[in-house]
Design an enzyme around this catalytic site. Structure first.
Site, short mmCIF file in Angstrom:
data_model
loop_
_atom_site.label_atom_id
_atom_site.label_comp_id
_atom_site.label_asym_id
_atom_site.label_seq_id
_atom_site.Cartn_x
_atom_site.Cartn_y
_atom_site.Cartn_z
N GLN A 126 0.80 -1.22 0.00
CA GLN A 126 0.00 0.00 0.00
C GLN A 126 0.84 1.27 0.00
O GLN A 126 0.29 2.35 -0.20
CB GLN A 126 -0.94 -0.02 1.20
CG GLN A 126 -1.94 -1.15 1.09
CD GLN A 126 -2.90 -1.18 2.26
OE1 GLN A 126 -2.67 -1.91 3.22
NE2 GLN A 126 -3.96 -0.40 2.19
N GLU A 146 -4.50 -9.72 9.60
CA GLU A 146 -5.92 -9.90 9.30
C GLU A 146 -6.25 -11.15 8.48
O GLU A 146 -6.71 -11.07 7.33
CB GLU A 146 -6.45 -8.68 8.55
CG GLU A 146 -6.36 -7.40 9.33
CD GLU A 146 -7.22 -6.28 8.75
OE1 GLU A 146 -7.77 -6.46 7.65
OE2 GLU A 146 -7.36 -5.25 9.41
N GLU A 169 -4.13 -1.05 14.10
CA GLU A 169 -4.76 -0.20 13.09
C GLU A 169 -6.06 0.34 13.65
O GLU A 169 -6.86 -0.41 14.25
CB GLU A 169 -5.11 -0.96 11.81
CG GLU A 169 -3.95 -1.29 10.93
CD GLU A 169 -4.37 -1.99 9.65
OE1 GLU A 169 -5.49 -1.73 9.15
OE2 GLU A 169 -3.57 -2.79 9.14
N SER A 219 -5.44 1.96 -1.30
CA SER A 219 -6.38 1.08 -0.59
C SER A 219 -6.84 -0.04 -1.54
O SER A 219 -7.29 0.24 -2.66
CB SER A 219 -7.57 1.91 -0.11
OG SER A 219 -8.63 1.07 0.26
C1 BGP Z 1 -7.27 -3.11 7.04
C2 BGP Z 1 -6.00 -3.47 6.36
C3 BGP Z 1 -5.25 -2.34 5.76
C4 BGP Z 1 -6.08 -1.18 5.29
C5 BGP Z 1 -7.24 -0.88 6.19
C6 BGP Z 1 -8.25 0.08 5.61
O1 BGP Z 1 -8.19 -4.12 6.88
O2 BGP Z 1 -5.12 -4.15 7.20
O3 BGP Z 1 -4.39 -2.88 4.83
O4 BGP Z 1 -6.35 -1.22 3.96
O5 BGP Z 1 -7.95 -2.02 6.57
O6 BGP Z 1 -9.08 -0.61 4.73
P1 BGP Z 1 -9.52 -0.04 3.36
O7 BGP Z 1 -8.27 0.32 2.66
O8 BGP Z 1 -10.26 -1.14 2.70
O9 BGP Z 1 -10.38 1.12 3.66
#
Ligand code: BGP
Length: 470
Positions: free
Chosen positions: A20, A161, A376, A429
């Site tokens: 990312q 995750e 996160e 994303s």
């Molecule tokens: C989590 C992941 C990240 C990130 C975040 C936000 O699930 O670990 O990698 O992407 O979510 O999600 P999104 O980018 O789908 O909004």
């Protein structure tokens, strides 16, 4: 107004993931991952340039230092090290990560390193990724290599995750090589990846390394939409079992509690499959359960469920057009929202007390958890840069609320040792591209210039004072 103090050695971090942020998805000897062709075929966006972290990490780490951010989550891209997942080594990739970790230390920013953050080597994708047990072996070999090669890393996470991998690939079908609505394959993927996690943890401890190792789980509390409806309670329980309790049992019990496995088996059977759980898997999970040093929790939202018995129907809101998400799965339930509870433009339910409930549950149900990092948490938002300023008040409000409930959990006796905002800088994303921004630092994806947002200044003050007034 109340004031909350965070512990003296609390980590105020920012989070990233290789695919990312790095860019250079096929540069410098890097092998293909499952996302490369998938995204190119969709034609909406790709992982290049992302935030050009491959070249600009010194700038980002300098910003961390200036803004009091003393920890960073990064991941190693497996195919920068082993372009084909196993076999030939790409020395340039190895050198890159040594330089990155050294630069972190030079700026007083502790690296927390994840071995796998969604970027499975492409060569394993067509066979179902971790459904193929060979990938468990390949992952273990890659993990062993990293432990020996990077002694400067003292905070490891095996996976990011696992349920998101399983759900994106085999329930929602929005991920590479994905197929919709295979609860059996989703559950099997979760189990196999948990075995790979356990193998890596055992290898780390057997190797005599003295750092800490754990896993990052995306955990979302699942509540019945109507707390007085038995059917809604059952729907919430179904999803909780498959996506929360199944991995928590595997992580901390080292086996599956009878009600957990009964529920997951029934869900797998509802889409025509049975689970392959071997004795050797359970003995490895049991060994690892007492060896985990920490748990990372990613939490953004909660879910409210109501019962659903019609034909399954899922629509992923990957554009930020509010109100377009649908998630109805026969056998599990339907996602809904209680009146008055706010959502983001991507329909993520903002419910900070849910994180408190989750933290208390871990403390009470899995007392051997040792230590938790919130790895996160953050808010996807359509930030705008105007006259050199990004005023992201709603994000500050979101972060303040979640941190308040984390502080309350700490007061309630939960050992939370750090917090990582998702994300450090604006990033790519997976299913949303570049307009869903999360960063403390705004990134102009054309010039790659960084601009601290209002939230970065707010976070800086918080980290300096370690005090939250809420
Ligand atoms: C989590 C992941 C990240 C990130 C975040 C936000 O699930 O670990 O990698 O992407 O979510 O999600 P999104 O980018 O789908 O909004």
């Amino acid at each position: 107004m109340s004031a909350y103090m965070f512990p003296e050695d609390f980590v105020f971090g920012g989070a990233t993931a290789a695919y990312q942020v790095e860019g250079e998805t096929r540069g410098h000897g890097k092998g293909k991952v499952i996302w490369d062709d998938f995204l190119a075929e969709q034609g909406r966006f790709t992982g290049d340039p992302a935030s050009d972290f491959y070249h600009r990490y010194p700038t980002d780490l300098e910003l961390c230092e200036r803004f009091g951010i003393n920890g960073i989550r990064v991941s190693i891209a497996w195919t920068r090290i082993f372009p084909e997942g196993e076999g030939a080594l790409n020395q340039e990739g190895v050198d890159y990560y040594h330089e990155l970790f050294a630069c972190c230390r030079a700026h007083g920013v502790e690296p927390f390193v994840t071995l796998h953050h969604f970027d499975t080597p492409d060569c394993y994708g067509a066979n179902g990724g971790f459904l193929d047990r060979h990938v468990i072996d390949a992952y273990e070999a890659y993990a062993r290599f990293c432990f020996a090669e990077f002694p400067e890393v003292t905070h490891w996470f095996t996976f990011n995750e696992i349920p998101a991998v399983a759900g994106g690939t085999y329930i929602e079908g929005t991920w590479p090589y994905g197929e919709k609505l295979h609860l059996d394959k989703a559950a099997q993927t979760i189990h196999n990846m948990m075995v790979a996690h356990a193998r890596a943890v055992v290898a780390y401890k057997e190797g005599g390394y003295t750092g800490e190792i754990g896993i990052v789980h995306n955990l979302e509390p699942k509540y019945p939409l109507d707390p007085n409806s038995l059917a809604d309670i059952q729907a919430a329980r179904n999803e909780d079992m498959l996506l929360n309790q199944f991995i928590l049992d595997a992580t901390f019990l080292g086996s599956y509690a009878p009600d957990t496995i009964a529920c997951v088996n029934a869900l797998a059977a509802s889409t025509g499959g049975t689970l392959d759980i071997r004795d050797e898997d359970l003995s490895c999970l049991t060994r690892a359960a007492e060896l985990n040093d920490c748990l990372g929790i990613n939490n953004y939202m909660c879910k409210f469920l109501t019962s659903f018995e019609g034909e399954s129907d899922i629509h992923h809101n990957g554009t930020g057009e509010k109100g377009t998400s649908r998630w109805r799965v026969k056998g599990i339930g339907e996602h809904a929202n209680r009146p008055g509870i706010p959502t983001t433009d991507w329909d993520w339910i903002i419910y900070p007390e849910g994180l408190f409930d989750l933290l208390m549950r871990i403390k009470n149900d899995y007392p051997n958890y040792k230590k938790i990092y919130i790895t996160e948490n953050g808010m996807g938002y359509k930030d705008e840069l105007k006259d050199g300023i990004v005023d992201d008040g709603p994000r500050i409000d979101y972060l303040r609320q979640y941190l308040t409930w984390i502080a309350k959990a700490i007061d309630g006796g939960v050992n939370v040792a750090g917090y990582f905002v998702w994300s450090l800088q604006d990033q790519f994303s997976w299913t949303n591209g570049y307009n869903k921004r999360y960063g403390l630092f705004y990134v102009d994806f054309d010039s790659q210039e960084r601009t601290p947002k209002a939230s970065a200044y707010w976070y800086k003050n918080l980290a300096a004072a370690r005090r939250l007034d809420a």
